[in-house]
Structures are given as C-alpha cells and as structure tokens.
Write a protein that holds these residues in place. Structure first.
Motif, PDB file in Angstrom:
ATOM      1  N   ALA A 116       0.829  -1.206   0.000  1.00 46.96           N
ATOM      2  CA  ALA A 116       0.000   0.000   0.000  1.00 46.96           C
ATOM      3  C   ALA A 116       0.865   1.258   0.000  1.00 46.96           C
ATOM      4  O   ALA A 116       0.490   2.271  -0.603  1.00 46.96           O
ATOM      5  CB  ALA A 116      -0.927  -0.001   1.212  1.00 46.96           C
ATOM      6  N   ALA A 117       2.015   1.201   0.637  1.00 48.12           N
ATOM      7  CA  ALA A 117       2.919   2.359   0.672  1.00 48.12           C
ATOM      8  C   ALA A 117       3.449   2.693  -0.722  1.00 48.12           C
ATOM      9  O   ALA A 117       3.704   3.866  -1.025  1.00 48.12           O
ATOM     10  CB  ALA A 117       4.074   2.111   1.635  1.00 48.12           C
ATOM     11  N   ILE A 118       3.617   1.690  -1.565  1.00 45.55           N
ATOM     12  CA  ILE A 118       4.071   1.933  -2.936  1.00 45.55           C
ATOM     13  C   ILE A 118       3.033   2.794  -3.663  1.00 45.55           C
ATOM     14  O   ILE A 118       3.372   3.795  -4.295  1.00 45.55           O
ATOM     15  CB  ILE A 118       4.302   0.601  -3.688  1.00 45.55           C
ATOM     16  CG1 ILE A 118       5.455  -0.166  -3.051  1.00 45.55           C
ATOM     17  CG2 ILE A 118       4.572   0.858  -5.162  1.00 45.55           C
ATOM     18  CD1 ILE A 118       5.599  -1.589  -3.548  1.00 45.55           C
ATOM     19  N   PHE A 141       0.606   9.019  -4.761  1.00 44.72           N
ATOM     20  CA  PHE A 141      -0.372  10.065  -4.458  1.00 44.72           C
ATOM     21  C   PHE A 141       0.239  11.208  -3.655  1.00 44.72           C
ATOM     22  O   PHE A 141      -0.098  12.374  -3.873  1.00 44.72           O
ATOM     23  CB  PHE A 141      -1.577   9.479  -3.732  1.00 44.72           C
ATOM     24  CG  PHE A 141      -2.414   8.592  -4.615  1.00 44.72           C
ATOM     25  CD1 PHE A 141      -3.079   9.115  -5.722  1.00 44.72           C
ATOM     26  CD2 PHE A 141      -2.523   7.243  -4.361  1.00 44.72           C
ATOM     27  CE1 PHE A 141      -3.845   8.314  -6.540  1.00 44.72           C
ATOM     28  CE2 PHE A 141      -3.284   6.422  -5.171  1.00 44.72           C
ATOM     29  CZ  PHE A 141      -3.948   6.960  -6.262  1.00 44.72           C
ATOM     30  N   VAL A 142       1.147  10.896  -2.741  1.00 46.71           N
ATOM     31  CA  VAL A 142       1.840  11.949  -1.990  1.00 46.71           C
ATOM     32  C   VAL A 142       2.694  12.777  -2.951  1.00 46.71           C
ATOM     33  O   VAL A 142       2.740  14.008  -2.867  1.00 46.71           O
ATOM     34  CB  VAL A 142       2.691  11.347  -0.854  1.00 46.71           C
ATOM     35  CG1 VAL A 142       3.558  12.405  -0.200  1.00 46.71           C
ATOM     36  CG2 VAL A 142       1.801  10.685   0.181  1.00 46.71           C
ATOM     37  N   GLY A 143       3.353  12.105  -3.886  1.00 51.97           N
ATOM     38  CA  GLY A 143       4.133  12.811  -4.897  1.00 51.97           C
ATOM     39  C   GLY A 143       3.268  13.710  -5.761  1.00 51.97           C
ATOM     40  O   GLY A 143       3.663  14.829  -6.094  1.00 51.97           O
ATOM     41  N   GLY A 170       3.776  17.556  -6.118  1.00 52.84           N
ATOM     42  CA  GLY A 170       4.074  17.983  -7.479  1.00 52.84           C
ATOM     43  C   GLY A 170       3.126  19.073  -7.957  1.00 52.84           C
ATOM     44  O   GLY A 170       3.550  20.058  -8.554  1.00 52.84           O
ATOM     45  N   ALA A 171       1.849  18.910  -7.661  1.00 49.05           N
ATOM     46  CA  ALA A 171       0.880  19.932  -8.062  1.00 49.05           C
ATOM     47  C   ALA A 171       1.121  21.234  -7.301  1.00 49.05           C
ATOM     48  O   ALA A 171       1.022  22.324  -7.871  1.00 49.05           O
ATOM     49  CB  ALA A 171      -0.543  19.443  -7.816  1.00 49.05           C
ATOM     50  N   ALA A 172       1.468  21.113  -6.009  1.00 51.03           N
ATOM     51  CA  ALA A 172       1.692  22.308  -5.188  1.00 51.03           C
ATOM     52  C   ALA A 172       2.950  23.064  -5.602  1.00 51.03           C
ATOM     53  O   ALA A 172       3.011  24.292  -5.491  1.00 51.03           O
ATOM     54  CB  ALA A 172       1.784  21.914  -3.713  1.00 51.03           C
ATOM     55  N   ARG A 180       8.739   5.861  -7.141  1.00 51.09           N
ATOM     56  CA  ARG A 180       7.308   6.017  -7.409  1.00 51.09           C
ATOM     57  C   ARG A 180       6.806   7.367  -6.908  1.00 51.09           C
ATOM     58  O   ARG A 180       5.923   7.968  -7.497  1.00 51.09           O
ATOM     59  CB  ARG A 180       6.492   4.878  -6.794  1.00 51.09           C
ATOM     60  CG  ARG A 180       6.813   3.506  -7.383  1.00 51.09           C
ATOM     61  CD  ARG A 180       6.732   3.444  -8.879  1.00 51.09           C
ATOM     62  NE  ARG A 180       5.378   3.617  -9.352  1.00 51.09           N
ATOM     63  CZ  ARG A 180       5.021   3.763 -10.610  1.00 51.09           C
ATOM     64  NH1 ARG A 180       5.936   3.752 -11.563  1.00 51.09           N
ATOM     65  NH2 ARG A 180       3.764   3.928 -10.942  1.00 51.09           N
ATOM     66  N   PHE A 181       7.387   7.860  -5.815  1.00 54.97           N
ATOM     67  CA  PHE A 181       7.084   9.207  -5.338  1.00 54.97           C
ATOM     68  C   PHE A 181       7.453  10.237  -6.408  1.00 54.97           C
ATOM     69  O   PHE A 181       6.693  11.160  -6.689  1.00 54.97           O
ATOM     70  CB  PHE A 181       7.834   9.496  -4.037  1.00 54.97           C
ATOM     71  CG  PHE A 181       7.773  10.942  -3.615  1.00 54.97           C
ATOM     72  CD1 PHE A 181       6.683  11.419  -2.915  1.00 54.97           C
ATOM     73  CD2 PHE A 181       8.794  11.813  -3.929  1.00 54.97           C
ATOM     74  CE1 PHE A 181       6.616  12.753  -2.537  1.00 54.97           C
ATOM     75  CE2 PHE A 181       8.744  13.150  -3.557  1.00 54.97           C
ATOM     76  CZ  PHE A 181       7.644  13.622  -2.859  1.00 54.97           C
TER      77      PHE A 181
END
Length: 95
Positions: free
Chosen positions: A17-19, A24-26, A30-32, A74-75
């Motif tokens: 799940a962390a993968i 999603f955290v990235g 990235g958007a911010a 992946r981040f």
C-alpha cells in the motif's frame, strides 16, 4: 505493480500500500510545487519538465534494487504526474 511485487519481494500489505500511497503523496507535492512554477517560468516548460520526470522515473522503476528505492522512485513519478495538471489552467481560462 504492487500486487506483483508483493509476491516477488515478499512484501506485507502495508508495504504494498505504501508503494501506491507514495505516488499520491508525490502528486500532491508535485501539483503544489509545479503549479506555481508554471506561472513563473511558463506552463509549456513546466509541462515538458513534468513529462521528462515521469519518463525518467518510470524507466527507473524497472531498475530499482530495493523496496525503499522503489517507494522513492514512485514518489518521483507521482511528483511528475502532479505537474501534468499545469496546462489545464489554460483551458479553464477560456471557459
């Protein structure tokens, strides 16, 4: 990706799940970061940089030797995906 690696690398459910979560955290970061950057240096340059980040990090995903490195790469992919929203501001301006 995480389902295949769960069996291949004997990952726990939390690790798999962390993968996915790291992408999603990235995207969030990235958007911010890339959104305001697009306003400063131009949306086209930012969009092309985001696409390059995705390409390089996506290819690097195939070469990672460990779980920790995979989560980081992946981040980075997610960070680039967050930048793909930059050109859509132009479309919103015309609506």
């Amino acid at each position: 990706l995480s389902t295949v690696l769960k069996h291949e690398w004997n990952l726990t459910g939390t690790q798999a799940a962390a993968i996915t979560a790291s992408v999603f955290v990235g995207e969030l970061l990235g958007a911010a970061i890339l959104g305001p950057l697009g306003d400063r240096i131009g949306r086209r340059k930012t969009f092309l940089a985001a696409a390059a980040i995705i390409c390089v990090a996506g290819a690097a995903t195939a070469l990672v030797p460990s779980y920790e490195t995979l989560v980081f790469v992946r981040f980075v992919v997610g960070f680039g995906v967050g930048g793909l929203t930059v050109p859509f501001d132009i479309f919103a301006e015309f609506l």
